[in-house]
Each structure stands twice: as structure tokens, then as C-alpha cells.
Write a protein that holds these residues in place. Sequence first.
Motif, PDB file in Angstrom:
ATOM      1  N   LYS A 195       0.832  -1.206   0.000  1.00 56.96           N
ATOM      2  CA  LYS A 195       0.000   0.000   0.000  1.00 56.96           C
ATOM      3  C   LYS A 195       0.866   1.255   0.000  1.00 56.96           C
ATOM      4  CE  LYS A 195      -3.854   2.170   2.481  1.00 56.96           C
ATOM      5  NZ  LYS A 195      -4.788   2.038   3.640  1.00 56.96           N
ATOM      6  N   GLU A 196       1.951   1.237   0.760  1.00 59.16           N
ATOM      7  CA  GLU A 196       2.839   2.396   0.812  1.00 59.16           C
ATOM      8  C   GLU A 196       3.561   2.598  -0.527  1.00 59.16           C
ATOM      9  OE1 GLU A 196       4.675   5.774   2.517  1.00 59.16           O
ATOM     10  OE2 GLU A 196       2.853   4.630   2.980  1.00 59.16           O
ATOM     11  N   CYS A 197       3.916   1.497  -1.189  1.00 61.77           N
ATOM     12  CA  CYS A 197       4.521   1.617  -2.519  1.00 61.77           C
ATOM     13  C   CYS A 197       3.563   2.294  -3.490  1.00 61.77           C
ATOM     14  CB  CYS A 197       4.897   0.233  -3.050  1.00 61.77           C
ATOM     15  SG  CYS A 197       6.280  -0.550  -2.192  1.00 61.77           S
ATOM     16  N   VAL A 198       2.292   1.929  -3.412  1.00 67.47           N
ATOM     17  CA  VAL A 198       1.277   2.544  -4.273  1.00 67.47           C
ATOM     18  C   VAL A 198       1.132   4.024  -3.937  1.00 67.47           C
ATOM     19  CG1 VAL A 198      -1.180   2.541  -4.867  1.00 67.47           C
ATOM     20  CG2 VAL A 198       0.048   0.366  -4.628  1.00 67.47           C
ATOM     21  N   ARG A 199       1.089   4.332  -2.644  1.00 69.54           N
ATOM     22  CA  ARG A 199       0.940   5.732  -2.230  1.00 69.54           C
ATOM     23  C   ARG A 199       2.084   6.586  -2.743  1.00 69.54           C
ATOM     24  NH1 ARG A 199       2.265   9.593   1.285  1.00 69.54           N
ATOM     25  NH2 ARG A 199       3.977   8.400   2.221  1.00 69.54           N
ATOM     26  N   ARG A 200       3.276   6.015  -2.762  1.00 64.40           N
ATOM     27  CA  ARG A 200       4.456   6.767  -3.210  1.00 64.40           C
ATOM     28  C   ARG A 200       4.662   6.683  -4.727  1.00 64.40           C
ATOM     29  NH1 ARG A 200       8.805   7.438   1.018  1.00 64.40           N
ATOM     30  NH2 ARG A 200       7.902   6.851   3.032  1.00 64.40           N
ATOM     31  N   ASP A 201       3.787   5.964  -5.404  1.00 68.54           N
ATOM     32  CA  ASP A 201       3.836   5.812  -6.866  1.00 68.54           C
ATOM     33  C   ASP A 201       5.161   5.215  -7.320  1.00 68.54           C
ATOM     34  OD1 ASP A 201       2.640   5.979  -9.380  1.00 68.54           O
ATOM     35  OD2 ASP A 201       3.584   7.901  -9.823  1.00 68.54           O
TER      36      ASP A 201
ATOM     37  N   ALA B 104      -2.604  -2.510  -8.125  1.00 65.22           N
ATOM     38  CA  ALA B 104      -1.453  -1.605  -8.202  1.00 65.22           C
ATOM     39  C   ALA B 104      -0.893  -1.634  -9.624  1.00 65.22           C
ATOM     40  CB  ALA B 104      -0.386  -2.023  -7.202  1.00 65.22           C
TER      41      ALA B 104
ATOM     42  N   TRP C 269      11.024   2.150  -0.960  1.00 61.99           N
ATOM     43  CA  TRP C 269      11.268   3.587  -1.080  1.00 61.99           C
ATOM     44  C   TRP C 269      12.678   3.987  -0.663  1.00 61.99           C
ATOM     45  CZ3 TRP C 269       7.188   1.235   1.345  1.00 61.99           C
ATOM     46  CH2 TRP C 269       7.281   1.072   2.732  1.00 61.99           C
TER      47      TRP C 269
END
Length: 245
Positions: A19-25, A48, A208
Motif C-alpha cells: 500500500k505504501e509503494c502505491v501511495r508513493r507511486d 497496483a 522507497w
Amino acid sequence: MIDFHAHLDLYSDPAATTKECVRRDLFVLSVTNTPSAWKGTAALAKDASRIRTAIGLHPQIAQERQSELGLLEDLLPQSRYVGEIGLDGSPELKATWDTQRRVFSEILRMCTAAGGRIMTIHSRRAATPVLDALAGGVDAGAAVLHWFSGSRRELQRAIDQGCWFSVGPAMLAGERGRGIAAIMPRDRVLTESDGPFAQIDGRPLFPWDVANAEKELARIWGVAEKDVQYQLAQNLRRLTSMIPH
């Protein structure tokens, strides 16, 4: 940012990490260690658009999971990415060496039969045998050597064979790793985390954290970080265009 080699399914909270990877694109290549892990790992990223899941059979467990080769072949039509695959010449794995070589050879054959795949490849203490195998499987696809740690002579051979490379913060934290990265062709380099296996200061790296690899590459190449980011984006675009969807 690009993380071309991460084990999303092996974090303590895979769903939160994804989810965090998606949020950070982030663009993430989520690798698997066994074919049987692919379906569940791919499900993590089903919504994703910038996360791809590779089908792998890690050399360190090739002996135990060689029976999954058939499953790997069955899954190949569902992904153009394969990994983590390769060879590991560490002394503690000496007894499994023949099995590793057979498994790797079979996977390269399967990739060739499937029309080629983008492969992320493990070559610790086994750079020359990996390159030998790739030379014999010239139609297997695009080979990305992750965390390359071979000699400079082996590195030059890999370059001459058209290999790509992924480098991460842990590799670039050491002088030797930085020296190897400095020789790699800039237009065939991508960033990786190799998390959660790779660590810095006892902390597992997250996708990230490739931002730190970008900073180090900027120092190695003597350019601005934005120029590194542009180069990496261009590299990813070119690599992914080499193998059809």
C-alpha cells in the motif's frame, strides 16, 4: 522511483508495504522465491498498476523446490517477469550445485520457449557459471543481474553479453560496490532494495529506500539526482519495451 528487486511477500506486513509503494507511486518488481508463492504475491498488487510480480525459484532453495518447475512453466504466460532465479556458489550450498545448474538451465529453456522474459538473476559467487548459462540461452530474454558482486573481468563479460544491472543502497554502501557500479553502463542500470533481506544499520530496506541509491548514483556519476531519476526512468522504459506484453 524504481525498485527492480524486492520481496514484497516477505515483509512483516506485506499488505501495508504494498500500500505504501502505491501511495508513493513506485514502480516495483516484486520477486518470488518459489512458483507456489506467485499467486498470493501477485494478489497483493492486483490493484497496483505500477507493481509487477515475477515468477521465481531461488537457487538457495532449488534443491527443496525443484518439483515446482512444472508450475513455473505453467505460470509463465501470466507474467513477462521471472525472478529470483540464478545460481549461488556459496560453500554451504556446494551439495546443491548440480541441482541449481539444472534448475537454472531448465528455467532459461522455458523462458526461451515462451518467447523471452525479463529476468532478475542472482549470481553470488557464481558470476561466470551464470554468464555461461546465459550465453547458451541467448533467446531467454533480458537478463538483469541483481546486486552483482563478481570480479571486474566478469563484470566486463556481463556488459559485453548485454546484461543489465540493478543496484541498491546496501551494495552502494561499500567501496567495492560503488566501484563496480561506476563501471556499469548508465543506460543499463536500475535501482533495487532487495528488501527485506538487504539491511543497513540493522534495519531492513524498503522499496522507497531506493532514494538512497539514487543519491549514491548521483555522486558516482557526477550528476544531479534529477538526472539520475531521468536516466533510470528511460532505462526502465527501454528494458520493458524489449519483451512484448
